[in-house]
Scaffold this active site. Structure first.
Site, mmCIF file in Angstrom:
data_model
loop_
_atom_site.group_PDB
_atom_site.id
_atom_site.type_symbol
_atom_site.label_atom_id
_atom_site.label_comp_id
_atom_site.label_asym_id
_atom_site.label_seq_id
_atom_site.Cartn_x
_atom_site.Cartn_y
_atom_site.Cartn_z
ATOM 1 N N LYS A 21 1.038 -1.119 -0.001
ATOM 2 C CA LYS A 21 -0.622 -0.321 0.119
ATOM 3 C C LYS A 21 0.452 1.147 -0.093
ATOM 4 O O LYS A 21 0.425 2.341 -0.498
ATOM 5 C CB LYS A 21 -0.581 0.451 1.074
ATOM 6 N N ASN A 22 2.098 0.816 0.910
ATOM 7 C CA ASN A 22 3.011 2.322 1.291
ATOM 8 C C ASN A 22 3.498 2.522 -0.509
ATOM 9 O O ASN A 22 3.898 3.676 -0.305
ATOM 10 C CB ASN A 22 3.444 2.413 2.274
ATOM 11 N N ARG A 90 -4.243 10.927 4.443
ATOM 12 C CA ARG A 90 -3.228 11.670 4.626
ATOM 13 C C ARG A 90 -2.374 11.945 3.116
ATOM 14 O O ARG A 90 -2.057 12.811 3.164
ATOM 15 C CB ARG A 90 -2.512 11.470 5.742
ATOM 16 N N CYS A 114 -5.377 8.631 9.151
ATOM 17 C CA CYS A 114 -5.320 8.081 10.689
ATOM 18 C C CYS A 114 -5.530 9.048 11.589
ATOM 19 O O CYS A 114 -4.630 10.289 12.166
ATOM 20 C CB CYS A 114 -4.493 6.739 10.810
ATOM 21 N N ARG A 119 0.080 14.908 13.040
ATOM 22 C CA ARG A 119 0.519 14.276 11.834
ATOM 23 C C ARG A 119 0.861 15.782 11.053
ATOM 24 O O ARG A 119 1.012 15.813 9.760
ATOM 25 C CB ARG A 119 -0.045 13.313 10.666
ATOM 26 N N PRO A 120 2.266 16.426 10.839
ATOM 27 C CA PRO A 120 2.084 18.112 10.819
ATOM 28 C C PRO A 120 2.813 17.478 9.301
ATOM 29 O O PRO A 120 3.674 17.061 8.669
ATOM 30 C CB PRO A 120 3.143 18.551 11.525
ATOM 31 N N ASP A 122 5.148 20.353 7.944
ATOM 32 C CA ASP A 122 6.021 21.018 7.268
ATOM 33 C C ASP A 122 7.553 20.849 6.757
ATOM 34 O O ASP A 122 7.425 21.186 5.993
ATOM 35 C CB ASP A 122 6.428 21.765 8.772
ATOM 36 N N ASP A 302 4.003 1.138 12.083
ATOM 37 C CA ASP A 302 2.451 0.353 11.606
ATOM 38 C C ASP A 302 2.264 -1.032 11.765
ATOM 39 O O ASP A 302 1.873 -1.848 12.172
ATOM 40 C CB ASP A 302 3.007 0.107 9.920
ATOM 41 N N VAL A 324 7.475 7.236 16.644
ATOM 42 C CA VAL A 324 7.805 7.677 15.769
ATOM 43 C C VAL A 324 6.498 8.604 15.788
ATOM 44 O O VAL A 324 6.473 9.899 15.106
ATOM 45 C CB VAL A 324 7.279 6.942 14.482
ATOM 46 N N ARG A 394 -8.956 -0.296 4.464
ATOM 47 C CA ARG A 394 -8.168 0.662 3.599
ATOM 48 C C ARG A 394 -7.420 0.565 3.228
ATOM 49 O O ARG A 394 -6.646 0.680 2.337
ATOM 50 C CB ARG A 394 -8.319 1.710 4.697
HETATM 51 C C1 UD1 Z 1 3.912 7.068 6.314
HETATM 52 C C2 UD1 Z 1 2.918 5.581 5.956
HETATM 53 C C3 UD1 Z 1 2.257 5.078 7.691
HETATM 54 C C4 UD1 Z 1 3.748 5.430 8.496
HETATM 55 C C5 UD1 Z 1 4.827 6.212 8.338
HETATM 56 C C6 UD1 Z 1 5.619 5.964 9.199
HETATM 57 C C7 UD1 Z 1 2.653 5.891 3.775
HETATM 58 C C8 UD1 Z 1 1.527 6.064 3.025
HETATM 59 N N1 UD1 Z 1 2.070 5.995 4.995
HETATM 60 O O1 UD1 Z 1 3.233 7.890 7.081
HETATM 61 O O2 UD1 Z 1 1.722 4.502 7.450
HETATM 62 O O3 UD1 Z 1 3.515 4.682 9.725
HETATM 63 O O4 UD1 Z 1 5.542 6.314 7.137
HETATM 64 O O5 UD1 Z 1 7.095 4.746 8.869
HETATM 65 O O6 UD1 Z 1 3.398 6.395 3.644
HETATM 66 N N2 UD1 Z 1 5.898 14.414 10.291
HETATM 67 C C9 UD1 Z 1 6.787 16.248 10.514
HETATM 68 N N3 UD1 Z 1 6.530 16.996 9.774
HETATM 69 C C10 UD1 Z 1 6.161 16.509 8.491
HETATM 70 C C11 UD1 Z 1 6.164 15.175 8.702
HETATM 71 C C12 UD1 Z 1 6.293 14.782 8.967
HETATM 72 O O7 UD1 Z 1 6.840 16.789 11.760
HETATM 73 O O8 UD1 Z 1 6.007 17.586 7.484
HETATM 74 C C13 UD1 Z 1 6.630 13.782 11.563
HETATM 75 C C14 UD1 Z 1 5.050 13.350 12.022
HETATM 76 O O9 UD1 Z 1 4.080 13.931 12.593
HETATM 77 C C15 UD1 Z 1 5.595 11.732 12.410
HETATM 78 C C16 UD1 Z 1 7.030 11.708 11.920
HETATM 79 O O10 UD1 Z 1 7.620 12.479 11.437
HETATM 80 O O11 UD1 Z 1 5.490 11.937 13.620
HETATM 81 C C17 UD1 Z 1 6.589 10.238 10.756
HETATM 82 O O12 UD1 Z 1 6.060 10.770 9.725
HETATM 83 P P1 UD1 Z 1 6.157 10.469 7.929
HETATM 84 O O13 UD1 Z 1 7.632 9.562 8.305
HETATM 85 O O14 UD1 Z 1 5.893 11.245 7.288
HETATM 86 O O15 UD1 Z 1 4.949 9.781 8.056
HETATM 87 P P2 UD1 Z 1 3.374 8.960 6.895
HETATM 88 O O16 UD1 Z 1 4.871 9.840 5.758
HETATM 89 O O17 UD1 Z 1 2.812 11.012 6.759
#
Ligand code: UD1
Length: 413
Positions: A21-22, A90, A114, A119-120, A122, A302, A324, A394
């Site tokens: 999926k990811n 997301r 989720c 989940r910012p 930035d 996950d 995480v 999902r």
């Molecule tokens: C992806 C996966 C999700 C998995 C996660 C971590 C997909 C579609 N989803 O989610 O299943 O749980 O990786 O392995 O691939 N963060 C920030 N700023 C940002 C982006 C992220 O602070 O701009 C923080 C998030 O809040 C979180 C951490 O970084 O605490 C990890 O997030 P991220 O690696 O970005 O996860 P996703 O890509 O959303």
């Protein structure tokens, strides 16, 4: 929708893992980088994929289904994917990079997904800004514009999976070379880089913490199949272990699930790797373990909920630290309703093993929490009803059929 599962199951037999999926979600977004036809093979029938397919169509792209293959033709003609669909997952935010790169203007609502923390985004925005984009905010949307993206050095404060992917896609068509430093190492990042390279992109270093993206003028059509889903594989490994079963998991890359394998072995389970197969043989006695979730190659966040369900019947106390996401213990309350003994202190859960869980009605608060409750339901005495089971659909293809084929008594109503 709800799933009803009978307890005291023992899973045996073989199961085939679907494409990740990811990996599929960002690859579908990256098809926007070319005008030419892309054929994606073995795309899983899951709700998140449906949402991205719908969004691609809304952007003006032709998406044709041929059994499990998708034929995708054309780049975005519009630049504002509709909020009602964007808010569902997301990963919709991953459309931002490719649309910005091809149209120079994109308007996207803040992402949904989720309920596991704020989940910012930035880091995504920091990357686009470094590549030359400018932002305005209007009515809950972010509007990004740029004349031409320009290659640069981008340091990520955290190795975010989504930010690494979004920046990689945008930079693939930028002028000059981009370096993403402290990039995410997840196998899905490598898969996305391989996909873009199969279209004529010039990305190297994916899978290490510095990714180099040499921008190209245009990308071409391709045919591609994504990697197997390591989290689906991990979930079946846990289901086998938790039910004291004996399951052969087909279509898995053992290296991608090393952290899960290592922890299962510590709990006393037998895990045998055979090429693209893994055999998991559960044991009656579950040794307690310590787990800390980390970015890849650490233990995946996950898989945290599924492992917690399993450890709720361990012979002693286990500790799980979630490092995480900030709010990923929503399943704890539900597991406790089934008789688990769990205490949360900040980012840490202390799980005191009990001899049995008891079936009852529980709520799937998110995708992996839902998977954890199915595992708990199969371990428990009596029947468990998991409500809001759409969360499970999902991300898990044919999960009810796959579990039934392994001997579980489960139905969706
Ligand atoms: C992806 C996966 C999700 C998995 C996660 C971590 C997909 C579609 N989803 O989610 O299943 O749980 O990786 O392995 O691939 N963060 C920030 N700023 C940002 C982006 C992220 O602070 O701009 C923080 C998030 O809040 C979180 C951490 O970084 O605490 C990890 O997030 P991220 O690696 O970005 O996860 P996703 O890509 O959303």
């Amino acid at each position: 929708m709800k799933m009803v599962v009978q307890g005291e199951a023992r899973l045996t037999g073989e199961v085939e893992i679907s494409s990740s999926k990811n990996a599929v979600l960002p690859v579908l977004a990256a098809t926007l980088l070319t005008e030419e036809k892309v054929v994606l093979r073995k795309v899983p029938f899951i709700e998140d994929v449906k949402v991205i397919k719908f969004l691609l169509k809304e952007l003006g792209v032709e998406v044709k289904e041929d059994k499990k293959d998708l034929n995708i033709i054309g780049q975005a003609r519009y630049n504002h994917p509709p909020y009602e669909m964007v808010k569902k997952i997301r990963a919709s935010f991953l459309l931002m990079g490719p649309v910005l790169a091809t149209k120079g203007l994109v308007r996207v609502s803040l992402p949904g997904g989720c309920a596991i923390g704020t989940r910012p985004i930035d880091l995504h925005l920091k990357g686009f800004k470094a590549l030359g984009a400018q932002f305005t905010f209007s009515g809950g949307d972010i509007i990004a514009r740029v004349n031409k993206l320009k290659g640069t050095h981008i340091y990520l404060d955290f190795p975010s999976v989504g930010a690494t992917e979004n920046i990689m896609m945008a930079a693939a068509l930028a002028s000059g070379t981009t370096y993403i430093e402290n990039a995410a190492l997840e196998p899905e990042i490598v898969d996305l880089a391989n996909f873009i390279n199969s279209m004529g992109g010039k990305i190297s270093g994916a899978g290490t913490n510095i990714i180099r993206i040499e921008g190209v003028k245009e990308l071409k059509g391709t045919e591609y199949s994504c990697i197997p889903d390591r989290i689906e594989a991990g979930t079946f490994m846990l289901a086998a272990a938790a039910t004291g079963g004996d399951v052969l998991i087909n279509n898995v890359i053992p290296e991608h699930v090393k952290a899960i394998t290592a922890k299962l072995i510590e709990t006393g389970v037998e895990v045998e790797e055979r090429g693209s197969q893994i055999r998991v043989k559960g044991q009656k006695k579950i040794n307690p373990v310590y787990i800390k979730t980390m970015p890849y190659p650490g233990f995946p966040t996950d898989m945290q909920a599924q492992f917690m369900a399993y450890l709720s019947c361990a012979d002693g106390s286990s500790i799980i630290t979630e490092s995480v996401f900030e709010n990923r213990f929503m399943h704890v309350q539900e597991l406790m309703r089934m008789g688990a003994s769990i205490k949360i202190e900040g980012k840490t859960a202390i799980i005191k093993g009990v001899s049995k869980l008891h079936g009852t009605e529980v709520i799937a608060t998110d995708l992996r929490a839902g998977a954890a409750l199915l595992i708990a339901g199969m371990m428990a005495q009596g029947s468990t009803t998991v409500t809001n089971s759409y969360h499970i659909n999902r991300g898990y293809e044919n999960v009810v059929e796959k579990l039934r084929a392994l001997g579980a008594d489960i139905k969706e109503v």
